[in-house]
Design an enzyme around this catalytic site. Structure first.
Site, short mmCIF file in Angstrom:
data_model
loop_
_atom_site.label_atom_id
_atom_site.label_comp_id
_atom_site.label_asym_id
_atom_site.label_seq_id
_atom_site.Cartn_x
_atom_site.Cartn_y
_atom_site.Cartn_z
N ARG A 130 0.83 -1.22 0.00
CA ARG A 130 0.00 0.00 0.00
C ARG A 130 0.85 1.26 0.00
O ARG A 130 0.39 2.33 -0.40
CB ARG A 130 -0.99 -0.04 1.16
N GLU A 141 5.05 -9.83 14.38
CA GLU A 141 4.42 -10.29 15.61
C GLU A 141 4.50 -11.82 15.71
O GLU A 141 4.81 -12.37 16.74
CB GLU A 141 2.96 -9.86 15.61
P1 AMP Z 1 4.56 -3.30 11.31
O1 AMP Z 1 5.78 -3.88 10.68
O2 AMP Z 1 4.07 -4.10 12.48
O3 AMP Z 1 4.72 -1.83 11.65
O4 AMP Z 1 3.39 -3.44 10.26
C1 AMP Z 1 3.30 -2.55 9.23
C2 AMP Z 1 2.82 -3.16 7.94
O5 AMP Z 1 1.78 -4.12 8.13
C3 AMP Z 1 2.25 -2.07 7.07
O6 AMP Z 1 2.75 -2.29 5.76
C4 AMP Z 1 0.75 -2.23 7.18
O7 AMP Z 1 0.17 -2.11 5.91
C5 AMP Z 1 0.51 -3.61 7.74
N1 AMP Z 1 -0.36 -3.61 8.97
C6 AMP Z 1 0.03 -3.97 10.22
N2 AMP Z 1 -0.98 -3.90 11.08
C7 AMP Z 1 -2.04 -3.44 10.39
C8 AMP Z 1 -3.40 -3.10 10.75
N3 AMP Z 1 -3.88 -3.23 11.99
N4 AMP Z 1 -4.22 -2.64 9.76
C9 AMP Z 1 -3.75 -2.49 8.50
N5 AMP Z 1 -2.50 -2.79 8.11
C10 AMP Z 1 -1.64 -3.25 9.04
#
Ligand code: AMP
Length: 177
Positions: free
Chosen positions: A64, A101
């Site tokens: 995205r 996670e």
């Molecule tokens: P992180 O690495 O945990 O910061 O996750 C970020 C990536 O995962 C981004 O590219 C987001 O598009 C996706 N992502 C993680 N959690 C969500 C959420 N609750 N809603 C939408 N996209 C998420």
């Protein structure tokens, strides 16, 4: 960006419980993309975060981050660079593995995509734990680029993702939850 514009963006983002797995509240930004006025507002707001910074390239995170990043680059009249999930880029790559996670992930960038000294802006739709953005910033650091800021449409404050990003990078999010 006025408070009422931000409110419109906020109201358009759809909460989808238990996607892609139980316990995750997914922030679906597709209603923002599907509405020409809201999409433009989002890009306006992203562009504002770069003001005065002389950005020379926009780097977007798979997938995205490509949508917002490419629109921004076009508006700014500068290049766009994709950071992709492992195995998708055809040329020589620099890669990095990082923890999610649950489990591991790996992202890559073309080695010659960003020249040393480029002033780049990193873009993604959402900052959650910061694992992905942190890895992306490490990749850009490896290539010798100067990261002007890292920008997100949404930040999930309770996950404290900022703590996983280098302290010398300016982090901007348009909407915080
Ligand atoms: P992180 O690495 O945990 O910061 O996750 C970020 C990536 O995962 C981004 O590219 C987001 O598009 C996706 N992502 C993680 N959690 C969500 C959420 N609750 N809603 C939408 N996209 C998420």
């Amino acid at each position: 960006m006025t408070d009422s514009d931000l409110k419109r963006l906020d109201e358009a983002i759809r909460d989808v419980p238990d996607f892609p797995k139980p316990g995750i509240l997914f922030k679906d930004i597709t209603p923002v993309l599907g509405d020409g006025e809201l999409f433009r507002l989002a890009i306006d707001a992203f562009i504002e975060t770069a003001r005065g910074a002389e950005v020379t390239q926009v780097v977007g995170i798979d997938a995205r981050g490509f949508i917002f990043g490419a629109a921004m680059a076009d508006r700014l009249g500068i290049g766009f660079v994709p950071i992709r999930k492992k195995g998708k880029l055809p040329w020589e790559t620099e890669g990095i593995a990082y923890s999610l996670e649950y489990g591991e992930a790996e992202i890559e960038i073309h080695r010659d995509a960003v020249a040393p000294g480029e002033k780049v802006m990193l873009v993604d739709d959402l900052l959650a734990t910061g694992g992905t953005a942190g890895a992306a910033l490490e990749l850009l650091n490896k290539l010798g680029s100067e990261v002007v800021c890292a920008t997100f449409l949404v930040e999930l404050d309770f996950l404290e993702g900022r703590k996983n990003l280098p302290t010398d990078v300016r982090v901007e999010s348009l909407l915080n939850y």
